[in-house]
Design an enzyme around this catalytic site. Structure first.
Site, PDB file in Angstrom:
ATOM      1  N   LYS A  12      -0.958   3.874  -4.125  1.00 20.23           N
ATOM      2  CA  LYS A  12      -0.057   5.244  -4.050  1.00 20.23           C
ATOM      3  C   LYS A  12      -0.450   5.971  -5.130  1.00 20.23           C
ATOM      4  O   LYS A  12      -1.237   5.615  -6.083  1.00 20.23           O
ATOM      5  CB  LYS A  12       1.336   4.993  -4.179  1.00 20.23           C
ATOM      6  CG  LYS A  12       2.140   4.181  -2.980  1.00 20.23           C
ATOM      7  CD  LYS A  12       3.450   3.861  -2.988  1.00 20.23           C
ATOM      8  CE  LYS A  12       4.319   3.238  -1.655  1.00 20.23           C
ATOM      9  NZ  LYS A  12       5.513   3.112  -1.849  1.00 20.23           N
ATOM     10  N   TYR A  52       6.289   8.261   7.129  1.00 16.25           N
ATOM     11  CA  TYR A  52       7.466   7.647   6.871  1.00 16.25           C
ATOM     12  C   TYR A  52       8.775   7.876   7.526  1.00 16.25           C
ATOM     13  O   TYR A  52       9.862   7.749   7.241  1.00 16.25           O
ATOM     14  CB  TYR A  52       7.895   7.903   5.281  1.00 16.25           C
ATOM     15  CG  TYR A  52       7.285   6.965   4.114  1.00 16.25           C
ATOM     16  CD1 TYR A  52       7.243   5.824   4.506  1.00 16.25           C
ATOM     17  CD2 TYR A  52       6.511   7.556   3.192  1.00 16.25           C
ATOM     18  CE1 TYR A  52       6.868   4.725   3.405  1.00 16.25           C
ATOM     19  CE2 TYR A  52       5.860   6.640   2.100  1.00 16.25           C
ATOM     20  CZ  TYR A  52       5.998   5.222   2.264  1.00 16.25           C
ATOM     21  OH  TYR A  52       5.555   4.485   1.162  1.00 16.25           O
ATOM     22  N   ASN A 115       5.912   2.646  -6.918  1.00 17.96           N
ATOM     23  CA  ASN A 115       5.770   1.159  -6.959  1.00 17.96           C
ATOM     24  C   ASN A 115       4.181   0.534  -6.599  1.00 17.96           C
ATOM     25  O   ASN A 115       3.926  -0.209  -6.089  1.00 17.96           O
ATOM     26  CB  ASN A 115       6.554   0.334  -6.162  1.00 17.96           C
ATOM     27  CG  ASN A 115       6.777   0.945  -4.602  1.00 17.96           C
ATOM     28  OD1 ASN A 115       6.164   1.658  -4.223  1.00 17.96           O
ATOM     29  ND2 ASN A 115       7.604   0.434  -3.913  1.00 17.96           N
ATOM     30  N   HIS A 118       1.612   0.436  -1.066  1.00 17.78           N
ATOM     31  CA  HIS A 118       2.401   0.142   0.317  1.00 17.78           C
ATOM     32  C   HIS A 118       1.648  -0.794   1.178  1.00 17.78           C
ATOM     33  O   HIS A 118       0.439  -0.740   1.237  1.00 17.78           O
ATOM     34  CB  HIS A 118       2.418   1.668   1.228  1.00 17.78           C
ATOM     35  CG  HIS A 118       2.710   1.237   2.752  1.00 17.78           C
ATOM     36  ND1 HIS A 118       4.165   1.564   2.802  1.00 17.78           N
ATOM     37  CD2 HIS A 118       1.820   1.191   3.820  1.00 17.78           C
ATOM     38  CE1 HIS A 118       4.059   1.155   4.371  1.00 17.78           C
ATOM     39  NE2 HIS A 118       2.795   0.997   4.758  1.00 17.78           N
ATOM     40  N   GLU A 129       0.166   2.217  11.820  1.00 17.38           N
ATOM     41  CA  GLU A 129      -0.206   2.861  10.579  1.00 17.38           C
ATOM     42  C   GLU A 129      -1.693   2.926  10.519  1.00 17.38           C
ATOM     43  O   GLU A 129      -2.234   3.987   9.755  1.00 17.38           O
ATOM     44  CB  GLU A 129       0.444   2.112   9.397  1.00 17.38           C
ATOM     45  CG  GLU A 129       1.916   2.157   9.258  1.00 17.38           C
ATOM     46  CD  GLU A 129       2.594   1.176   8.201  1.00 17.38           C
ATOM     47  OE1 GLU A 129       3.807   1.439   8.068  1.00 17.38           O
ATOM     48  OE2 GLU A 129       1.904   0.620   7.600  1.00 17.38           O
TER      49      GLU A 129
END
Ligand code: UDP
Ligand code: MG
Length: 136
Positions: A12, A52, A115, A118, A129
């Site tokens: 990310k 998302y 965080n 993913h 995905e």
């Protein structure tokens, strides 16, 4: 041996910003994953919203989509036996402050939104995905 799976990993923006992608890739290799394909890209807010969309009713959806589109990311196809669950274990809990020692989110994550990584949550979603980022 069967059970060879593929899963999608994303480094990310918070981690790419700190140039952690090579170190994170080393964690994958050391844990038995093969990196089948990878690319560094930046996505638009509408692409993030599509990616998302399962979270569209959540209070954090807008911020989440702003965030994922806020800077470069590295998307990767990872392969190994039980890749989906093993990557989830390697990543650790969504909130880095609750993640176990040694997990990627414990080591690199800053906060629940930043965080660092993913990972797909099921074999079915992994296919969706992977197609999202790598179908040509
Ligand atoms: N997220 C957030 N606030 C929350 C829950 C989740 O910002 O209260 C973000 C977080 O970055 C997480 C992403 O939304 O990685 C997707 O949430 P999910 O529950 O799918 O967690 P994950 O599968 O990434 O562990
Ligand atoms: Mg998830």
């Amino acid at each position: 041996m069967s059970n060879i799976e593929r899963t999608l990993s994303i480094v990310k923006p918070d981690a790419v910003e700190r140039n952690l992608q090579e170190e994170i890739k080393k964690n994958f290799i050391e844990n038995g994953f093969s990196i089948i394909n990878e690319k560094k890209i930046q996505i638009s807010k509408s692409e993030a919203e599509e990616f998302y969309k399962v979270h569209q009713s959540k209070p954090f959806y807008g911020e989440l989509c702003n965030y994922l589109s806020s800077g470069p990311i590295v998307v990767m196809i990872l392969e190994k036996q039980n890749a989906v669950i093993d990557n989830r274990k390697l990543m650790g809990a969504t909130d880095p402050s609750k993640a176990d020692e040694g997990t990627l989110r414990k080591k690199y994550g800053i906060s629940i939104d930043k965080n660092s990584v993913h990972g797909s949550d099921s074999v079915e979603n992994a296919k969706i995905e992977i197609d999202f980022f790598f179908s040509s």
